[in-house]
Design a protein around this motif. Structure first.
Motif, PDB file in Angstrom:
ATOM      1  N   THR A 158      50.825  81.031  27.721  1.00 20.77           N
ATOM      2  CA  THR A 158      50.558  79.727  28.321  1.00 20.77           C
ATOM      3  C   THR A 158      51.309  79.595  29.647  1.00 20.77           C
ATOM      4  O   THR A 158      52.513  79.853  29.716  1.00 20.77           O
ATOM      5  CB  THR A 158      51.008  78.611  27.366  1.00 20.77           C
ATOM      6  N   ASP A 159      50.588  79.175  30.683  1.00 24.23           N
ATOM      7  CA  ASP A 159      51.188  79.174  32.019  1.00 24.23           C
ATOM      8  C   ASP A 159      52.433  78.309  32.129  1.00 24.23           C
ATOM      9  O   ASP A 159      53.455  78.731  32.681  1.00 24.23           O
ATOM     10  CB  ASP A 159      50.159  78.815  33.100  1.00 24.23           C
ATOM     11  N   ASN A 160      52.386  77.069  31.600  1.00 24.24           N
ATOM     12  CA  ASN A 160      53.557  76.210  31.790  1.00 24.24           C
ATOM     13  C   ASN A 160      54.743  76.636  30.928  1.00 24.24           C
ATOM     14  O   ASN A 160      55.889  76.348  31.260  1.00 24.24           O
ATOM     15  CB  ASN A 160      53.225  74.723  31.576  1.00 24.24           C
ATOM     16  N   VAL A 161      54.467  77.367  29.844  1.00 23.96           N
ATOM     17  CA  VAL A 161      55.561  77.923  29.045  1.00 23.96           C
ATOM     18  C   VAL A 161      56.254  79.028  29.843  1.00 23.96           C
ATOM     19  O   VAL A 161      57.484  79.105  29.898  1.00 23.96           O
ATOM     20  CB  VAL A 161      55.040  78.459  27.702  1.00 23.96           C
ATOM     21  N   ASN A 162      55.455  79.872  30.476  1.00 21.53           N
ATOM     22  CA  ASN A 162      56.013  80.932  31.316  1.00 21.53           C
ATOM     23  C   ASN A 162      56.836  80.344  32.464  1.00 21.53           C
ATOM     24  O   ASN A 162      57.911  80.842  32.807  1.00 21.53           O
ATOM     25  CB  ASN A 162      54.891  81.807  31.859  1.00 21.53           C
ATOM     26  N   GLN A 163      56.320  79.269  33.050  1.00 21.73           N
ATOM     27  CA  GLN A 163      57.025  78.649  34.168  1.00 21.73           C
ATOM     28  C   GLN A 163      58.326  77.993  33.702  1.00 21.73           C
ATOM     29  O   GLN A 163      59.330  78.002  34.428  1.00 21.73           O
ATOM     30  CB  GLN A 163      56.103  77.647  34.853  1.00 21.73           C
ATOM     31  N   ALA A 164      58.324  77.445  32.494  1.00 25.63           N
ATOM     32  CA  ALA A 164      59.548  76.850  31.947  1.00 25.63           C
ATOM     33  C   ALA A 164      60.586  77.926  31.641  1.00 25.63           C
ATOM     34  O   ALA A 164      61.792  77.709  31.816  1.00 25.63           O
ATOM     35  CB  ALA A 164      59.231  76.054  30.685  1.00 25.63           C
ATOM     36  N   LYS A 165      60.123  79.081  31.196  1.00 33.98           N
ATOM     37  CA  LYS A 165      61.034  80.201  30.948  1.00 33.98           C
ATOM     38  C   LYS A 165      61.704  80.640  32.242  1.00 33.98           C
ATOM     39  O   LYS A 165      62.910  80.878  32.284  1.00 33.98           O
ATOM     40  CB  LYS A 165      60.276  81.369  30.333  1.00 33.98           C
ATOM     41  N   GLY A 166      60.918  80.743  33.323  1.00 34.97           N
ATOM     42  CA  GLY A 166      61.463  81.155  34.607  1.00 34.97           C
ATOM     43  C   GLY A 166      62.135  82.511  34.516  1.00 34.97           C
ATOM     44  O   GLY A 166      61.572  83.473  34.002  1.00 34.97           O
ATOM     45  N   ASP A 167      63.385  82.580  34.997  1.00 41.98           N
ATOM     46  CA  ASP A 167      64.105  83.849  35.008  1.00 41.98           C
ATOM     47  C   ASP A 167      65.205  83.886  33.946  1.00 41.98           C
ATOM     48  O   ASP A 167      66.161  84.651  34.046  1.00 41.98           O
ATOM     49  CB  ASP A 167      64.700  84.123  36.388  1.00 41.98           C
ATOM     50  N   GLN A 168      65.080  83.059  32.906  1.00 39.97           N
ATOM     51  CA  GLN A 168      66.126  82.970  31.892  1.00 39.97           C
ATOM     52  C   GLN A 168      66.143  84.183  30.964  1.00 39.97           C
ATOM     53  O   GLN A 168      65.102  84.765  30.655  1.00 39.97           O
ATOM     54  CB  GLN A 168      65.938  81.709  31.052  1.00 39.97           C
TER      55      GLN A 168
END
Length: 214
Positions: A158-168
């Motif tokens: 899911t795109d917004n899940v990936n974006q929330a993960k970021g570089d963590q």
């Protein structure tokens, strides 16, 4: 597999870019395929014990230093190839753009029917790789890492899940779907070990704790 052997492989990563394209993946990936199965929890624990623990350093990082996406097979670039691999009943046009299909995101359990709702996650983020050793690589080596369809490093989510993960890293982020956490951390350690990347102390502690429950 010895750490020396892993380091020697790092020196030939630049060749992997060509090998990925020419070796070919001659056949289109199966619509039922998904993330390459990561190593077992026991193997991951062994790998983790051998990873260098070091403080991360982001100085000089730019995403442009990890070229994406490259041609993987025919007209398909890395994103398109993973969409075909991870999707179900995926139909593509002559440019390999997905025109229909469905994608299940193992991070959150959501299913999407538009490719635009799906990102291709670098399981070990590019910035994280830079912080933990990739800053010393050549651009060709970083390109090979960013487009690695052989290791469990790229996944449609899911795109917004990936974006929330970021570089963590796993000290601060793992998938919300608990059933996938073990797979995620096993894959994380496998990728870091293969590419001879370091971990920071908080990351190692988190990985140790998660793997203890796998």
């Amino acid at each position: 597999m010895s750490r020396l052997y892993a380091r020697r492989r790092l020196s030939i990563l630049a060749a992997l870019t060509g090998l990925i394209a020419s070796a070919a993946l001659f056949d289109s990936p199966s619509a039922s395929a998904a993330l390459p199965t990561p190593v077992s929890a026991a193997t991951a624990r062994g790998y983790l014990s051998q990873l260098t623990v070091a403080t991360e350093n982001r100085t000089g990082y730019s995403r442009d230093k990890f070229p994406t996406w490259i041609t993987i097979s025919g007209t398909c670039n890395t994103r398109e190839w993973i969409l075909k691999r991870d999707g179900t009943n995926v139909v593509t046009d002559s440019a390999c753009t997905a025109t229909s299909g469905s994608w299940y995101s193992p991070y959150d359990g959501a299913t999407w029917t538009a490719a635009s709702d799906v990102d291709i996650d670098h399981l070990v983020p590019l910035a994280e790789a830079w912080d933990s050793g990739a800053s010393k690589w050549t651009t060709a080596q970083r390109q090979a890492f960013a487009n690695d369809v052989t290791r469990p490093q790229l996944l449609a989510v899911t795109d917004n899940v990936n974006q929330a993960k970021g570089d963590q890293d796993p000290a601060t982020w793992v998938p919300s779907r608990s059933a996938y956490v073990c797979t995620y951390v096993r894959a994380w350690v496998q990728v870091k070990y293969y590419y001879d990347l370091a971990v920071d102390s908080a990351e190692k502690t988190a990985l140790t704790n998660y793997l203890a429950n796998c």
